[in-house]
Design a protein around this motif. Structure first.
Motif, PDB file in Angstrom:
ATOM      1  N   VAL A  10       0.888  -1.163   0.000  1.00 39.77           N
ATOM      2  CA  VAL A  10       0.000   0.000   0.000  1.00 39.77           C
ATOM      3  C   VAL A  10       0.926   1.212   0.000  1.00 39.77           C
ATOM      4  O   VAL A  10       1.604   1.483   0.990  1.00 39.77           O
ATOM      5  N   GLU A  11       0.993   1.890  -1.137  1.00 43.12           N
ATOM      6  CA  GLU A  11       1.914   3.018  -1.296  1.00 43.12           C
ATOM      7  C   GLU A  11       1.624   4.112  -0.262  1.00 43.12           C
ATOM      8  O   GLU A  11       0.476   4.296   0.152  1.00 43.12           O
ATOM      9  N   THR A  12       2.663   4.825   0.109  1.00 45.86           N
ATOM     10  CA  THR A  12       2.518   5.914   1.061  1.00 45.86           C
ATOM     11  C   THR A  12       1.562   6.965   0.504  1.00 45.86           C
ATOM     12  O   THR A  12       1.641   7.345  -0.661  1.00 45.86           O
ATOM     13  N   HIS A  13       0.635   7.386   1.364  1.00 51.48           N
ATOM     14  CA  HIS A  13      -0.368   8.372   0.977  1.00 51.48           C
ATOM     15  C   HIS A  13      -0.822   9.116   2.231  1.00 51.48           C
ATOM     16  O   HIS A  13      -0.413   8.774   3.332  1.00 51.48           O
ATOM     17  N   LYS A  14      -1.656  10.113   2.058  1.00 45.89           N
ATOM     18  CA  LYS A  14      -2.235  10.827   3.198  1.00 45.89           C
ATOM     19  C   LYS A  14      -3.620  11.317   2.840  1.00 45.89           C
ATOM     20  O   LYS A  14      -3.962  11.437   1.668  1.00 45.89           O
ATOM     21  N   HIS A  15      -4.412  11.569   3.860  1.00 42.13           N
ATOM     22  CA  HIS A  15      -5.754  12.113   3.689  1.00 42.13           C
ATOM     23  C   HIS A  15      -6.096  12.942   4.919  1.00 42.13           C
ATOM     24  O   HIS A  15      -5.400  12.849   5.942  1.00 42.13           O
ATOM     25  N   GLU A  16      -7.142  13.720   4.814  1.00 40.58           N
ATOM     26  CA  GLU A  16      -7.465  14.678   5.870  1.00 40.58           C
ATOM     27  C   GLU A  16      -8.401  14.132   6.950  1.00 40.58           C
ATOM     28  O   GLU A  16      -8.774  14.865   7.855  1.00 40.58           O
ATOM     29  N   MET A  17      -8.760  12.855   6.872  1.00 39.91           N
ATOM     30  CA  MET A  17      -9.583  12.291   7.935  1.00 39.91           C
ATOM     31  C   MET A  17      -8.709  11.417   8.835  1.00 39.91           C
ATOM     32  O   MET A  17      -7.693  10.880   8.407  1.00 39.91           O
ATOM     33  N   GLU A  18      -9.087  11.312  10.099  1.00 38.94           N
ATOM     34  CA  GLU A  18      -8.393  10.418  11.019  1.00 38.94           C
ATOM     35  C   GLU A  18      -8.728   8.982  10.640  1.00 38.94           C
ATOM     36  O   GLU A  18      -9.838   8.692  10.198  1.00 38.94           O
ATOM     37  N   GLN A  19      -7.772   8.090  10.814  1.00 42.54           N
ATOM     38  CA  GLN A  19      -7.965   6.676  10.503  1.00 42.54           C
ATOM     39  C   GLN A  19      -7.432   5.865  11.679  1.00 42.54           C
ATOM     40  O   GLN A  19      -6.391   6.192  12.243  1.00 42.54           O
ATOM     41  N   PHE A  20      -8.160   4.820  12.049  1.00 44.71           N
ATOM     42  CA  PHE A  20      -7.618   3.873  13.009  1.00 44.71           C
ATOM     43  C   PHE A  20      -8.095   2.488  12.630  1.00 44.71           C
ATOM     44  O   PHE A  20      -9.043   2.333  11.868  1.00 44.71           O
ATOM     45  N   GLY A  21      -7.376   1.468  13.097  1.00 46.64           N
ATOM     46  CA  GLY A  21      -7.739   0.132  12.684  1.00 46.64           C
ATOM     47  C   GLY A  21      -7.127  -0.944  13.538  1.00 46.64           C
ATOM     48  O   GLY A  21      -6.391  -0.675  14.485  1.00 46.64           O
ATOM     49  N   VAL A  22      -7.442  -2.186  13.134  1.00 43.76           N
ATOM     50  CA  VAL A  22      -6.967  -3.366  13.841  1.00 43.76           C
ATOM     51  C   VAL A  22      -6.669  -4.459  12.821  1.00 43.76           C
ATOM     52  O   VAL A  22      -7.364  -4.583  11.815  1.00 43.76           O
ATOM     53  N   VAL A  23      -5.615  -5.225  13.084  1.00 45.18           N
ATOM     54  CA  VAL A  23      -5.273  -6.375  12.248  1.00 45.18           C
ATOM     55  C   VAL A  23      -6.078  -7.565  12.778  1.00 45.18           C
ATOM     56  O   VAL A  23      -5.992  -7.896  13.960  1.00 45.18           O
ATOM     57  N   VAL A  24      -6.870  -8.209  11.917  1.00 42.94           N
ATOM     58  CA  VAL A  24      -7.674  -9.343  12.352  1.00 42.94           C
ATOM     59  C   VAL A  24      -7.180 -10.678  11.792  1.00 42.94           C
ATOM     60  O   VAL A  24      -7.612 -11.739  12.252  1.00 42.94           O
ATOM     61  N   LYS A  25      -6.261 -10.619  10.826  1.00 49.72           N
ATOM     62  CA  LYS A  25      -5.694 -11.840  10.250  1.00 49.72           C
ATOM     63  C   LYS A  25      -4.373 -11.471   9.590  1.00 49.72           C
ATOM     64  O   LYS A  25      -4.259 -10.425   8.961  1.00 49.72           O
ATOM     65  N   GLY A  26      -3.343 -12.319   9.743  1.00 44.33           N
ATOM     66  CA  GLY A  26      -2.079 -12.096   9.060  1.00 44.33           C
ATOM     67  C   GLY A  26      -1.182 -11.095   9.765  1.00 44.33           C
ATOM     68  O   GLY A  26      -1.293 -10.862  10.965  1.00 44.33           O
ATOM     69  N   SER A  27      -0.287 -10.476   8.975  1.00 50.07           N
ATOM     70  CA  SER A  27       0.656  -9.504   9.531  1.00 50.07           C
ATOM     71  C   SER A  27       1.161  -8.587   8.426  1.00 50.07           C
ATOM     72  O   SER A  27       1.125  -8.938   7.244  1.00 50.07           O
ATOM     73  N   LEU A  28       1.634  -7.422   8.821  1.00 51.89           N
ATOM     74  CA  LEU A  28       2.138  -6.444   7.875  1.00 51.89           C
ATOM     75  C   LEU A  28       3.069  -5.469   8.576  1.00 51.89           C
ATOM     76  O   LEU A  28       3.052  -5.358   9.801  1.00 51.89           O
ATOM     77  N   ALA A  29       3.885  -4.809   7.784  1.00 51.92           N
ATOM     78  CA  ALA A  29       4.700  -3.707   8.280  1.00 51.92           C
ATOM     79  C   ALA A  29       3.985  -2.427   7.882  1.00 51.92           C
ATOM     80  O   ALA A  29       3.574  -2.271   6.734  1.00 51.92           O
ATOM     81  N   MET A  30       3.819  -1.532   8.844  1.00 55.01           N
ATOM     82  CA  MET A  30       3.137  -0.273   8.565  1.00 55.01           C
ATOM     83  C   MET A  30       4.054   0.870   8.980  1.00 55.01           C
ATOM     84  O   MET A  30       4.752   0.773   9.994  1.00 55.01           O
TER      85      MET A  30
END
Length: 116
Positions: A44-64
């Motif tokens: 997922v290429e680096t990007h930005k937006h003007e809204m707040e974002q939050f989340g949770v990993v429910v399966k697998g793994s990633l580097a963020m």
């Protein structure tokens, strides 16, 4: 969009973010939730937006990476992206699922249909 009190993933519109990243979208008056399915080795290429974002990993793994800080996230790990912060991710070797919430709601996901 009709008001939904309950919905299965198959009932929700599909957001095709990029190759290897597809999500089901639940839109409300005050927030947007997207259940993303990420293929192995998706970037997922680096990007930005003007809204707040939050989340949770429910399966697998990633580097963020968020605002220059990188972490490896696994099942149960959460993250928060402040408005305007640059962020991106790289999925490891297994299919990964994350649930993202955006506030205020995203209005850029689907093309606008002209009003008659």
């Amino acid at each position: 969009m009709p008001k939904l009190y309950y919905a299965s993933p198959r009932d929700l519109p599909l957001f095709d973010r990029s190759a290897g990243a597809k999500g089901r979208v639940l839109q409300t008056d005050n927030a947007t939730m997207i259940m993303f399915e990420l293929d192995p080795k998706t970037i997922v290429e680096t990007h930005k937006h003007e809204m707040e974002q939050f989340g949770v990993v429910v399966k697998g793994s990633l580097a963020m990476i968020i605002a220059g800080e990188q972490r490896i996230l696994t099942v149960g790990d959460t993250y928060r992206v402040p408005p305007g912060a640059a962020h991106g991710a790289r999925v490891f070797e297994e299919p990964t699922q994350v649930i993202d919430v955006y506030s205020p709601p995203r209005n850029d996901l689907f093309p606008k249909t002209p009003k008659p």
